[in-house]
Write a protein that holds these residues in place. Structure first.
Motif, mmCIF file in Angstrom:
data_model
loop_
_atom_site.group_PDB
_atom_site.id
_atom_site.type_symbol
_atom_site.label_atom_id
_atom_site.label_comp_id
_atom_site.label_asym_id
_atom_site.label_seq_id
_atom_site.Cartn_x
_atom_site.Cartn_y
_atom_site.Cartn_z
ATOM 1 N N HIS A 1 -16.020 -34.999 -4.949
ATOM 2 C CA HIS A 1 -16.423 -36.394 -5.074
ATOM 3 C C HIS A 1 -17.945 -36.499 -4.988
ATOM 4 C CE1 HIS A 1 -16.558 -40.747 -4.300
ATOM 5 N NE2 HIS A 1 -15.337 -40.775 -4.804
ATOM 6 N N PRO A 2 -18.587 -37.302 -5.844
ATOM 7 C CA PRO A 2 -20.054 -37.356 -5.828
ATOM 8 C C PRO A 2 -20.628 -37.952 -4.556
ATOM 9 C CG PRO A 2 -19.153 -39.018 -7.312
ATOM 10 C CD PRO A 2 -18.010 -38.143 -6.898
ATOM 11 N N THR A 3 -19.862 -38.764 -3.838
ATOM 12 C CA THR A 3 -20.385 -39.402 -2.628
ATOM 13 C C THR A 3 -19.923 -38.710 -1.359
ATOM 14 O OG1 THR A 3 -20.395 -41.529 -3.785
ATOM 15 C CG2 THR A 3 -20.555 -41.585 -1.388
ATOM 16 N N LEU B 1 -5.308 -44.962 -1.087
ATOM 17 C CA LEU B 1 -4.017 -44.806 -1.752
ATOM 18 C C LEU B 1 -4.141 -45.335 -3.175
ATOM 19 C CD1 LEU B 1 -3.278 -44.721 1.350
ATOM 20 C CD2 LEU B 1 -1.035 -45.580 0.675
ATOM 21 N N HIS B 2 -3.657 -44.569 -4.130
ATOM 22 C CA HIS B 2 -3.800 -44.952 -5.534
ATOM 23 C C HIS B 2 -2.666 -44.331 -6.339
ATOM 24 C CE1 HIS B 2 -5.579 -40.911 -6.324
ATOM 25 N NE2 HIS B 2 -6.045 -41.070 -5.089
ATOM 26 N N GLN B 3 -2.606 -44.695 -7.618
ATOM 27 C CA GLN B 3 -1.586 -44.154 -8.504
ATOM 28 C C GLN B 3 -1.839 -42.686 -8.801
ATOM 29 O OE1 GLN B 3 -1.852 -47.715 -11.449
ATOM 30 N NE2 GLN B 3 0.106 -46.735 -11.880
ATOM 31 N N GLN B 4 -0.795 -42.009 -9.259
ATOM 32 C CA GLN B 4 -0.940 -40.609 -9.635
ATOM 33 C C GLN B 4 -1.897 -40.470 -10.819
ATOM 34 O OE1 GLN B 4 2.017 -41.720 -8.488
ATOM 35 N NE2 GLN B 4 2.048 -40.379 -6.702
ATOM 36 N N ASN B 5 -2.681 -39.418 -10.767
ATOM 37 C CA ASN B 5 -3.592 -39.034 -11.859
ATOM 38 C C ASN B 5 -4.623 -40.118 -12.160
ATOM 39 O OD1 ASN B 5 -4.430 -37.026 -13.677
ATOM 40 N ND2 ASN B 5 -3.383 -38.011 -15.384
ATOM 41 N N THR B 6 -5.014 -40.864 -11.152
ATOM 42 C CA THR B 6 -6.118 -41.810 -11.291
ATOM 43 C C THR B 6 -7.241 -41.395 -10.351
ATOM 44 O OG1 THR B 6 -5.154 -43.289 -9.638
ATOM 45 C CG2 THR B 6 -4.612 -43.714 -11.954
ATOM 46 N N PHE B 7 -8.475 -41.686 -10.757
ATOM 47 C CA PHE B 7 -9.617 -41.252 -9.957
ATOM 48 C C PHE B 7 -9.792 -42.177 -8.762
ATOM 49 C CE2 PHE B 7 -14.038 -40.756 -8.788
ATOM 50 C CZ PHE B 7 -14.211 -39.392 -8.879
ATOM 51 N N PRO B 8 -10.002 -41.616 -7.554
ATOM 52 C CA PRO B 8 -10.189 -42.451 -6.359
ATOM 53 C C PRO B 8 -11.657 -42.871 -6.201
ATOM 54 C CG PRO B 8 -10.036 -40.144 -5.744
ATOM 55 C CD PRO B 8 -9.876 -40.179 -7.229
ATOM 56 N N PHE B 9 -11.907 -44.151 -6.272
ATOM 57 C CA PHE B 9 -13.257 -44.675 -6.053
ATOM 58 C C PHE B 9 -13.357 -45.114 -4.600
ATOM 59 C CE2 PHE B 9 -12.593 -45.032 -10.589
ATOM 60 C CZ PHE B 9 -13.795 -44.577 -11.104
ATOM 61 N N LEU B 10 -13.573 -44.135 -3.740
ATOM 62 C CA LEU B 10 -13.558 -44.407 -2.307
ATOM 63 C C LEU B 10 -14.739 -45.244 -1.857
ATOM 64 C CD1 LEU B 10 -12.336 -41.160 -2.562
ATOM 65 C CD2 LEU B 10 -11.802 -41.814 -0.232
ATOM 66 N N GLN B 11 -15.881 -45.144 -2.537
ATOM 67 C CA GLN B 11 -17.028 -45.947 -2.125
ATOM 68 C C GLN B 11 -16.794 -47.436 -2.365
ATOM 69 O OE1 GLN B 11 -16.830 -43.902 -4.633
ATOM 70 N NE2 GLN B 11 -18.095 -44.494 -6.394
ATOM 71 N N ASP B 12 -15.806 -47.769 -3.200
ATOM 72 C CA ASP B 12 -15.492 -49.172 -3.474
ATOM 73 C C ASP B 12 -14.203 -49.624 -2.796
ATOM 74 O OD1 ASP B 12 -17.716 -49.252 -5.167
ATOM 75 O OD2 ASP B 12 -16.531 -48.556 -6.876
ATOM 76 N N ALA C 1 14.396 -46.092 -5.237
ATOM 77 C CA ALA C 1 13.615 -44.972 -4.719
ATOM 78 C C ALA C 1 12.294 -44.929 -5.464
ATOM 79 C CB ALA C 1 14.380 -43.663 -4.897
ATOM 80 N N MET C 2 11.192 -44.899 -4.733
ATOM 81 C CA MET C 2 9.872 -45.049 -5.342
ATOM 82 C C MET C 2 9.052 -43.787 -5.175
ATOM 83 S SD MET C 2 8.875 -48.962 -4.340
ATOM 84 C CE MET C 2 9.111 -48.676 -2.590
ATOM 85 N N ASN C 3 8.125 -43.604 -6.128
ATOM 86 C CA ASN C 3 7.175 -42.501 -6.046
ATOM 87 C C ASN C 3 6.206 -42.751 -4.898
ATOM 88 O OD1 ASN C 3 8.325 -41.302 -8.307
ATOM 89 N ND2 ASN C 3 6.864 -42.224 -9.722
ATOM 90 N N PHE C 4 6.028 -41.738 -4.091
ATOM 91 C CA PHE C 4 5.051 -41.856 -3.016
ATOM 92 C C PHE C 4 3.658 -41.864 -3.626
ATOM 93 C CE2 PHE C 4 2.695 -40.638 0.786
ATOM 94 C CZ PHE C 4 3.339 -41.401 1.746
ATOM 95 N N PRO C 5 2.764 -42.743 -3.166
ATOM 96 C CA PRO C 5 1.438 -42.825 -3.805
ATOM 97 C C PRO C 5 0.610 -41.575 -3.562
ATOM 98 C CG PRO C 5 1.514 -44.167 -1.823
ATOM 99 C CD PRO C 5 2.919 -43.696 -2.070
ATOM 100 N N ALA C 6 -0.393 -41.403 -4.396
ATOM 101 C CA ALA C 6 -1.371 -40.342 -4.175
ATOM 102 C C ALA C 6 -2.298 -40.758 -3.039
ATOM 103 C CB ALA C 6 -2.166 -40.086 -5.449
ATOM 104 N N VAL C 7 -2.552 -39.842 -2.105
ATOM 105 C CA VAL C 7 -3.366 -40.117 -0.920
ATOM 106 C C VAL C 7 -4.589 -39.205 -0.966
ATOM 107 C CG1 VAL C 7 -3.444 -40.202 1.589
ATOM 108 C CG2 VAL C 7 -1.312 -40.742 0.392
ATOM 109 N N THR C 8 -5.761 -39.818 -1.026
ATOM 110 C CA THR C 8 -7.020 -39.069 -1.034
ATOM 111 C C THR C 8 -7.682 -39.208 0.323
ATOM 112 O OG1 THR C 8 -7.328 -39.439 -3.399
ATOM 113 C CG2 THR C 8 -9.262 -38.819 -2.135
ATOM 114 N N ILE C 9 -8.043 -38.094 0.919
ATOM 115 C CA ILE C 9 -8.708 -38.087 2.227
ATOM 116 C C ILE C 9 -10.016 -37.330 2.097
ATOM 117 C CG2 ILE C 9 -6.636 -38.364 3.632
ATOM 118 C CD1 ILE C 9 -6.568 -35.314 3.941
ATOM 119 N N CYS C 10 -11.046 -37.843 2.743
ATOM 120 C CA CYS C 10 -12.376 -37.218 2.728
ATOM 121 C C CYS C 10 -13.004 -37.373 4.098
ATOM 122 C CB CYS C 10 -13.301 -37.865 1.682
ATOM 123 S SG CYS C 10 -12.620 -38.018 0.031
ATOM 124 N N ASN C 11 -13.954 -36.520 4.354
ATOM 125 C CA ASN C 11 -14.800 -36.672 5.529
ATOM 126 C C ASN C 11 -15.957 -37.588 5.170
ATOM 127 O OD1 ASN C 11 -16.202 -36.415 7.930
ATOM 128 N ND2 ASN C 11 -15.922 -34.197 8.051
#
Length: 692
Positions: A325-327, A379-390, A148-158
């Motif tokens: 998020h700055p961008t 999709l990224h690990q818990q408590n990590t910053f999402p670099f969506l521009q990259d 059983a695995m941890n569901f990843p952190a999901v970041t959504i933006c416009n």
């Protein structure tokens, strides 16, 4: 040498046993108990004075034995170099040296050459093996598992960071000059000319970054024309990528404060140049805005997220964490795990994943800032910053996008094997993000540190160090030139940031598979629009349409996970077995043979040290005699000092009385430094004793 140490140890043990009268069975556990009980009983039976005398006697005997041992150490092994070498060749277990001593002259030479050659081969092989081991090579092992695995952190933006209706007044001057720049570009494309230069009061947008047209004539001379006007037009024989003759291109000019040095960013189309120019001035404007105002201009959660379901259970905004998020402005992270435990999934499939319905409000997009319409997710690990521009992905409006997830766990060894860190504490760069360490956070923090150090201000896209400020056009007119010049240096292959930052030793990566379909279908869009509009606005009017809404499905495609782990390719067991194998194959030796050789080398070193000490002592004594204040006596002076002219007995023997002893006259020593012959005076021999 080993014989001396064992002899000293036996002497010490005998001394302790004799002084305390203990039985010599302390080598066994029962003997140690007997010694301990005897010591306790002797302490109880003896008086303090007797105990003191016993201890003094023990110390005296130990001192004597240690003195004897020291003399033995000073004396050395008692062999010469030749004797040690012969003894080693006769007694070693290695095959070659023994034959050198025992065989005849011819065979002795043959065995000497063979032993020398095979010794060289062994040393050569050992060097190769040790170099291979010290290269710290790793082997990648792939393992699979089921859990059983941890569901990843999901970041959504416009894709649009701010609603244009809320930020239009703030950006009205920038939008005005953006439209004017487009008109000038169209005019130049049609007529080959740029309208009249703007007044100096209206050219403040050219201080940080200027939109220019680089025109190349038939002779290859490039002319720089400022689209929005400047104090002067500049003509260069530039060294950048030169286009074909008679063509032009739109570029971005960035100059230092004195405009003595400029760099040009070339773009393939005027669209990219306009977007880059607008973003630079847009960041300068936002740098002076409070955070609360930016949050209000951004996408609000209740307007952006229309529906949420996880594992068949409904979820709401309380399950999301808002991130500025700055961008992309206001972003929302599901299952970030910073405050509560992350959600766990034990079943694959879309029914056990996350389902979202979003409204991007495309009609309220900024026309110059947001070129693409849709939602951005990562999709990224818990408590990590999402670099969506990259690393972010896009989802188009009017579609249902299904994202299947595969999990890869990467485990690096660290230490000498991998340039990685476990928590970032051993990295020279101080991260500016209040999240778990990642390679991206380290690189961005390093770039921001260099930006503050060399440019005097911080870039808007990265967090600020304590006590610093973001760059803006009024206070830092050359920040654009400094930023891009610094970015080129840092993005080099061997930059300081790449050398300082390390990869995390434990990392989880997600591999995704995506599929799309039109959503909603034409037959069901009416009732879906009514339901979504009513749930959001509690109104019967339809406020959503196909251009604005989209659906996202995130789920594990399988619960199996892969672990990509680094293991040492060459271990210490491998090294020892290889070294022993080479030594045994070429010379028939083992580890004991190496210990014998080490013992002989220590003895030789011991003899050498003793000889060097003796030689130094002799040299010092000679130098002391040379530097003496009185000159040494001559031979004549020495003879005169020891000559007894009257042939009298020595005074030291005068006190002894020997009756009737005949005194024999003394004979003077010869004078070696004189050829003269002296006559010996004749004397009558008398008796010293009385006749009565």
């Amino acid at each position: 040498m080993s014989r001396i140490w064992s002899e000293w140890f036996s002497w010490s043990l005998i001394a302790v046993n004799q002084s305390l009268s203990f039985p010599t069975q302390s080598s066994s556990p029962q003997g140690r108990v007997v010694c301990l009980s005897a010591l306790q009983s002797s302490e109880r039976s003896q008086s303090p004075s007797q105990l003191k005398e016993t201890l003094q006697m023990v110390c005296l005997k130990m001192q004597r034995y240690l003195t004897c041992t020291l003399h033995r150490l000073q004396k050395g092994p008692g062999y010469t170099y030749t004797e040690l070498l012969v003894w080693y060749c006769e007694n070693t277990n290695t095959h070659g040296p023994k034959r050198i001593v025992t065989e005849g002259p011819k065979k002795r030479m043959m065995w000497f050459i063979l032993t020398l050659v095979f010794t060289g081969l062994v040393c050569w092989q050992w060097v190769i093996l040790i170099q291979s081991y010290l290269s710290w090579e790793v082997s990648m092992n792939l393992r699979t598992g089921f859990k059983a695995m941890n569901f990843p952190a999901v970041t959504i933006c416009n894709s649009n960071p701010f609603r244009y209706t809320r930020s239009k007044q703030l950006l009205q001057h920038l939008d005005k000059f953006a439209k004017l720049a487009l008109e000038h570009i169209y005019s130049y494309d049609q007529n080959g000319t740029i309208p009249a230069v703007l007044p100096p009061s209206q050219t403040n947008w050219s201080k940080v970054a200027s939109l220019v047209i680089i025109e190349t004539n038939e002779q290859g001379v490039e002319t720089v024309l400022h689209i929005l006007g400047s104090d002067q037009n500049q003509t260069h024989s530039a060294a950048w990528n030169r286009p074909q003759l008679g063509s032009f291109k739109v570029a971005l000019q960035l100059c230092d404060q004195n405009r003595s040095s400029c760099i040009y960013r070339n773009f393939s189309t005027a669209l990219e140049a306009m977007n880059e120019w607008y973003s630079l001035h847009y960041m300068s404007i936002l740098s002076n805005m409070p955070r609360t105002d930016r949050l209000m201009m951004g996408e609000q959660g209740q307007d952006f997220i229309l529906a949420c379901v996880f594992g068949g259970q409904p979820c709401n905004l309380e399950n999301f964490t808002q991130l500025m998020h700055p961008t992309y402005g206001n972003c929302y992270i599901f299952n970030w795990g910073s405050e509560i435990e992350p959600l766990v999934t034990s079943n694959p499939g879309a029914e056990f994943g996350l389902k979202l319905v979003l409204d991007i409000s495309e009609e309220d997009y900024n026309p110059f800032l947001s070129i693409a319409a849709g939602a951005t997710f990562m999709l990224h690990q818990q408590n990590t910053f999402p670099f969506l521009q990259d690393l972010g992905l896009y989802a188009r409006a009017g579609t249902e996008t299904s994202i299947g997830i595969f999990v890869d766990e990467i485990v690096r060894l660290g230490g000498s094997y991998s340039h990685c860190t476990f928590d970032g504490s051993d990295v020279d760069v101080k991260t500016l993000y209040n999240t778990t360490y990642t390679m991206q956070t380290c690189l961005r923090s390093c770039l921001q540190d260099h930006m503050v150090k060399f440019c005097g201000c911080g870039h808007h896209n990265y967090p600020l160090p304590e006590g610093e400020y973001y760059c803006n056009n009024e206070d830092h007119p050359n920040w654009g030139y400094c930023y891009y010049h610094l970015k080129q240096q840092i993005e080099a292959e061997h930059s300081d940031c790449l050398e300082s930052c390390k990869q995390p030793c434990n990392e989880t990566q997600y591999r995704l598979t995506m599929s799309m379909a039109d959503w909603p279908s034409e037959s069901s869009e009416d009732w879906i629009y009514h339901i979504l509009s009513y749930e959001r606005d509690s109104s019967a009017a339809v406020t959503v349409n196909r251009r604005n809404i989209l659906k996202l499905n995130f789920y594990f495609q399988e619960i199996n996970y892969r672990t990509i782990q680094e293991d040492p390719a060459l271990t210490i067991d491998w090294l020892l077995s290889k070294l022993g194998g080479q030594f045994g194959f070429w010379m028939g030796g083992s580890i004991l043979c190496i210990i014998e050789l080490i013992e002989i080398l220590i003895d030789c070193l011991w003899i050498t040290v003793i000889k060097v000490v003796k030689r130094c002592t002799c040299c010092r004594s000679r130098q002391a005699q040379i530097h003496c204040s009185d000159p040494p006596p001559t031979v004549t002076q020495s003879i005169e000092d020891h000559t007894n002219a009257r042939f009298e007995p020595d005074q030291a023997e005068a006190h002894t009385e020997r009756p009737c002893t005949l005194v024999i006259p003394g004979t003077p020593p010869p004078q070696y430094d004189s050829l003269r012959i002296y006559s010996i005076p004749q004397r009558r021999i008398t008796w010293d004793c009385d006749e009565n």
